[in-house]
Motif scaffolding. Structure first.
Motif, mmCIF file in Angstrom:
data_model
loop_
_atom_site.group_PDB
_atom_site.id
_atom_site.type_symbol
_atom_site.label_atom_id
_atom_site.label_comp_id
_atom_site.label_asym_id
_atom_site.label_seq_id
_atom_site.Cartn_x
_atom_site.Cartn_y
_atom_site.Cartn_z
ATOM 1 N N ASP A 60 -8.411 0.237 -9.631
ATOM 2 C CA ASP A 60 -9.279 1.294 -10.156
ATOM 3 C C ASP A 60 -8.919 2.668 -9.589
ATOM 4 O O ASP A 60 -9.236 3.693 -10.199
ATOM 5 C CB ASP A 60 -10.744 0.991 -9.836
ATOM 6 N N ASN A 61 -8.305 2.682 -8.419
ATOM 7 C CA ASN A 61 -8.013 3.954 -7.745
ATOM 8 C C ASN A 61 -6.521 4.155 -7.514
ATOM 9 O O ASN A 61 -6.117 4.869 -6.595
ATOM 10 C CB ASN A 61 -8.751 4.000 -6.404
ATOM 11 N N VAL A 62 -5.707 3.536 -8.358
ATOM 12 C CA VAL A 62 -4.263 3.548 -8.131
ATOM 13 C C VAL A 62 -3.690 4.963 -8.064
ATOM 14 O O VAL A 62 -2.820 5.258 -7.236
ATOM 15 C CB VAL A 62 -3.533 2.706 -9.205
ATOM 16 N N GLU A 63 -4.180 5.870 -8.899
ATOM 17 C CA GLU A 63 -3.624 7.223 -8.897
ATOM 18 C C GLU A 63 -3.954 7.959 -7.600
ATOM 19 O O GLU A 63 -3.102 8.668 -7.038
ATOM 20 C CB GLU A 63 -4.146 8.015 -10.104
ATOM 21 N N GLU A 64 -5.163 7.791 -7.133
ATOM 22 C CA GLU A 64 -5.575 8.449 -5.887
ATOM 23 C C GLU A 64 -4.759 7.939 -4.707
ATOM 24 O O GLU A 64 -4.264 8.727 -3.883
ATOM 25 C CB GLU A 64 -7.063 8.182 -5.640
ATOM 26 N N TYR A 65 -4.602 6.631 -4.624
ATOM 27 C CA TYR A 65 -3.875 6.057 -3.494
ATOM 28 C C TYR A 65 -2.379 6.352 -3.584
ATOM 29 O O TYR A 65 -1.727 6.639 -2.572
ATOM 30 C CB TYR A 65 -4.116 4.549 -3.429
ATOM 31 N N LYS A 67 -0.982 8.913 -4.939
ATOM 32 C CA LYS A 67 -0.780 10.319 -4.601
ATOM 33 C C LYS A 67 -0.728 10.513 -3.091
ATOM 34 O O LYS A 67 0.122 11.251 -2.581
ATOM 35 C CB LYS A 67 -1.901 11.171 -5.200
ATOM 36 N N MET A 68 -1.609 9.840 -2.364
ATOM 37 C CA MET A 68 -1.612 9.985 -0.912
ATOM 38 C C MET A 68 -0.324 9.453 -0.309
ATOM 39 O O MET A 68 0.254 10.059 0.610
ATOM 40 C CB MET A 68 -2.820 9.270 -0.306
ATOM 41 N N ILE A 69 0.152 8.322 -0.802
ATOM 42 C CA ILE A 69 1.419 7.771 -0.311
ATOM 43 C C ILE A 69 2.539 8.788 -0.494
ATOM 44 O O ILE A 69 3.302 9.086 0.433
ATOM 45 C CB ILE A 69 1.772 6.464 -1.053
ATOM 46 N N THR A 70 2.640 9.338 -1.685
ATOM 47 C CA THR A 70 3.709 10.284 -2.000
ATOM 48 C C THR A 70 3.599 11.561 -1.190
ATOM 49 O O THR A 70 4.602 12.085 -0.682
ATOM 50 C CB THR A 70 3.706 10.595 -3.507
ATOM 51 N N LEU A 71 2.392 12.074 -1.055
ATOM 52 C CA LEU A 71 2.217 13.318 -0.303
ATOM 53 C C LEU A 71 2.543 13.129 1.173
ATOM 54 O O LEU A 71 3.118 14.027 1.799
ATOM 55 C CB LEU A 71 0.784 13.828 -0.458
ATOM 56 N N GLU A 72 2.199 11.984 1.730
ATOM 57 C CA GLU A 72 2.380 11.806 3.171
ATOM 58 C C GLU A 72 3.793 11.387 3.571
ATOM 59 O O GLU A 72 4.260 11.781 4.652
ATOM 60 C CB GLU A 72 1.374 10.791 3.716
ATOM 61 N N MET A 73 4.463 10.566 2.732
ATOM 62 C CA MET A 73 5.787 10.114 3.180
ATOM 63 C C MET A 73 6.906 10.319 2.161
ATOM 64 O O MET A 73 8.050 9.972 2.429
ATOM 65 C CB MET A 73 5.757 8.651 3.648
ATOM 66 N N GLY A 74 6.605 10.946 1.029
ATOM 67 C CA GLY A 74 7.666 11.417 0.138
ATOM 68 C C GLY A 74 8.199 10.458 -0.894
ATOM 69 O O GLY A 74 9.168 10.772 -1.595
ATOM 70 N N LYS A 75 7.583 9.302 -1.049
ATOM 71 C CA LYS A 75 8.056 8.328 -2.035
ATOM 72 C C LYS A 75 7.808 8.830 -3.450
ATOM 73 O O LYS A 75 6.752 9.393 -3.738
ATOM 74 C CB LYS A 75 7.308 7.006 -1.813
ATOM 75 N N SER A 80 5.183 4.731 -5.724
ATOM 76 C CA SER A 80 3.905 4.629 -5.013
ATOM 77 C C SER A 80 2.898 3.839 -5.832
ATOM 78 O O SER A 80 2.142 3.018 -5.300
ATOM 79 C CB SER A 80 3.365 6.024 -4.700
ATOM 80 N N ARG A 81 2.866 4.091 -7.142
ATOM 81 C CA ARG A 81 1.969 3.314 -8.011
ATOM 82 C C ARG A 81 2.311 1.831 -7.943
ATOM 83 O O ARG A 81 1.423 0.975 -7.869
ATOM 84 C CB ARG A 81 2.086 3.790 -9.462
ATOM 85 N N ALA A 82 3.604 1.537 -7.993
ATOM 86 C CA ALA A 82 4.047 0.139 -7.937
ATOM 87 C C ALA A 82 3.623 -0.511 -6.627
ATOM 88 O O ALA A 82 3.238 -1.686 -6.598
ATOM 89 C CB ALA A 82 5.561 0.068 -8.104
ATOM 90 N N GLU A 83 3.665 0.258 -5.540
ATOM 91 C CA GLU A 83 3.251 -0.276 -4.243
ATOM 92 C C GLU A 83 1.767 -0.629 -4.241
ATOM 93 O O GLU A 83 1.382 -1.706 -3.772
ATOM 94 C CB GLU A 83 3.548 0.735 -3.139
ATOM 95 N N VAL A 84 0.934 0.246 -4.765
ATOM 96 C CA VAL A 84 -0.501 -0.019 -4.803
ATOM 97 C C VAL A 84 -0.799 -1.241 -5.670
ATOM 98 O O VAL A 84 -1.605 -2.109 -5.297
ATOM 99 C CB VAL A 84 -1.278 1.212 -5.313
ATOM 100 N N ASN A 85 -0.153 -1.335 -6.808
ATOM 101 C CA ASN A 85 -0.375 -2.477 -7.692
ATOM 102 C C ASN A 85 0.101 -3.786 -7.059
ATOM 103 O O ASN A 85 -0.496 -4.854 -7.284
ATOM 104 C CB ASN A 85 0.327 -2.251 -9.030
ATOM 105 N N LYS A 86 1.160 -3.716 -6.258
ATOM 106 C CA LYS A 86 1.633 -4.907 -5.568
ATOM 107 C C LYS A 86 0.604 -5.366 -4.536
ATOM 108 O O LYS A 86 0.417 -6.566 -4.312
ATOM 109 C CB LYS A 86 2.983 -4.637 -4.900
ATOM 110 N N CYS A 87 -0.078 -4.416 -3.928
ATOM 111 C CA CYS A 87 -1.151 -4.756 -2.986
ATOM 112 C C CYS A 87 -2.274 -5.502 -3.697
ATOM 113 O O CYS A 87 -2.857 -6.444 -3.142
ATOM 114 C CB CYS A 87 -1.703 -3.488 -2.330
ATOM 115 N N ALA A 88 -2.582 -5.076 -4.901
ATOM 116 C CA ALA A 88 -3.605 -5.767 -5.683
ATOM 117 C C ALA A 88 -3.173 -7.200 -5.988
ATOM 118 O O ALA A 88 -3.983 -8.136 -5.962
ATOM 119 C CB ALA A 88 -3.890 -5.006 -6.974
#
Length: 452
Positions: A60-65, A67-75, A80-88
């Motif tokens: 539900d919050n994939v875009e928010e999360y 974005k934070m991944i990309t802003l903090e470490m540059g991915k 980053s979206r794929a990473e969040v979905n893999k966590c799900a």
């Protein structure tokens, strides 16, 4: 202590964070123990339901999360979206399989009844890295919490924004207070946390140096550790391989996350007969990667997470060239950005062969034959995984026992999958994550013997 996370692409501040005081840290550790006493009594079905909800919160919050991944470490944002979905997905996997994994194992003996039960052990500390800031945490947290343990997270300081969001995922999913806690602390407080009576085990994903230090402290206190450390994976291409397909796999294997992955292919060991063709096609593919703002949907390669990481990679490139490697592409650095770089004619003894290169650097190595290729592959202090590209599948399977690494992939990049155990050998660490193995690492396999 104050912490600041910085966007490696433009140097802008992403967030400010205040470290825990000694008292605040002690309170959190005490609360973790208190939470464990009640959490362990929650039914497994309810724990699985909550894990399913955590997976939905991620979706539900994939875009928010992301974005934070990309802003903090540059991915790049799409990664980053794929990473969040893999966590799900890992949440779904353990929610669906925990009951089967944790059920009693009946063993026939002369007893009236004898079996092995799987009980939670308490609070488990996770010391996690910045390169996959969500995934590394969830692949530990999903099985560990569902087994009835409580979790404590000490994340890398440059991704404290991600750490805060991860804690919020469990809160939004309805987990009881303090079952999962984020600890904003400096690394010099790690020993205090490990030695605290609340902490029963530690899992670390990080550098060889960090793993050695944590294992030494944990050893003094007789506490279990799981270590997932560095890697220098070989990507072996036999002469009969589909070169175009191998290049496509190799591009992702090396350049995903800008090469900042322990399981990235780093040493490309190529049969002499296909060396020139592979190198030519791989160089062309790498040169076509679009560099730029990682928030741009079309960006394929972003900056490294910190400037010191880019500096270190550049030193390895420069040293390897001095040692005789040929610069085939790239080689330049601008602050946190390092050009995707290809070095040819790399041999043992060069930095690009011997050392883990954490960034977009690919080392091209010639092998006389298959035996030589496996010998070169084994010439490493690391042991995470190996890829072999070939059309002769049965032959490749027969050769799997020649690899001492924790994984052997044929015609595919080495990657983690919730359904398969993941971990390394040698300096790459010990223990296993994911699959049933990952859940078994932090439970008490208790023998129960009943005589009538």
């Amino acid at each position: 202590m104050k912490f600041k996370s910085t966007n490696p692409y433009n140097g802008q501040t992403v967030g400010h964070y205040t470290g825990l005081t000694e008292k605040e840290l002690s309170d959190k550790l005490a609360k973790s123990q208190e939470a464990f006493e009640s959490w362990r009594k929650v039914s497994l079905s309810e724990r699985c339901d909550l894990l399913k909800k955590a997976g939905q919160v991620l979706r539900d919050n994939v875009e928010e999360y992301a974005k934070m991944i990309t802003l903090e470490m540059g991915k790049p944002i799409k990664e980053s979206r794929a990473e969040v979905n893999k966590c799900a997905l890992v949440c779904d996997y353990y929610a669906d399989n925990a009951e089967a994994f944790l059920k009693n194992e009946t063993i026939s003996t002369e007893a009236f009844k004898s079996f092995v039960s799987h009980d939670p052990i308490g609070s488990v500390l996770a010391i996690m890295p910045w390169n996959f800031p969500f995934w590394q945490v969830f692949r530990y947290a999903a099985p560990t919490l569902t087994a009835g343990n409580t979790g404590l997270l000490k994340h890398a300081p440059n991704v404290f924004g991600c750490a805060k969001q991860i804690e919020e995922v469990f809160t939004k999913a309805g987990y009881p207070p303090n079952v999962f806690q984020n600890l904003i602390v400096h690394h010099d407080q790690t020993e205090k946390i490990i030695s605290h009576e609340t902490v029963k085990a530690i899992t670390l994903t990080g550098s060889e140096r960090a793993g050695s230090a944590v294992a030494e402290i944990a050893g003094r206190h007789i506490k279990k550790t799981v270590l997932e450390l560095g890697g220098n994976n070989a990507f072996i291409v036999w002469e009969d391989a589909d070169i175009d397909q191998s290049v496509k796999i190799a591009l992702t294997a090396r350049m995903l996350n800008c090469g900042q992955s322990c399981i990235a292919a780093k040493r490309f060991i190529l049969m002499e007969g296909i060396y020139d063709e592979f190198v030519s096609k791989f160089t062309k593919a790498v040169s076509e990667l679009k560099a730029g703002d990682p928030m741009d949907e079309n960006t394929g390669i972003g900056p490294l997470a910190r400037i010191d990481l880019a500096d270190q990679l550049h030193e390895q490139v420069t040293e390897s060239i001095k040692q005789g490697a040929k610069l085939l592409l790239g080689g330049k650095q601008n602050d946190c950005y390092h050009e995707p770089t290809i070095l040819g004619d790399v041999v043992p003894g060069m930095a690009a062969f011997d050392q883990e290169t954490f960034g977009p650097l690919a080392a091209m190595i010639k092998a006389k034959d298959i035996d030589h290729a496996f010998a070169l592959s084994e010439e490493s202090k690391y042991g995470l995984g190996v890829t072999v590209c070939t059309k002769d599948i049965e032959k490749a399977i027969k050769h799997s026992n020649r690899v001492s690494d924790g994984a052997y992939f044929v015609n595919e990049l080495v990657k983690s999958d919730p359904r398969l155990p993941f971990g390394g050998t040698k300096k790459s660490g010990y223990g296993r994550e994911l699959s049933k193995d990952g859940m078994m690492e932090f439970v008490n396999r208790k023998t129960v013997y009943v005589k009538k």
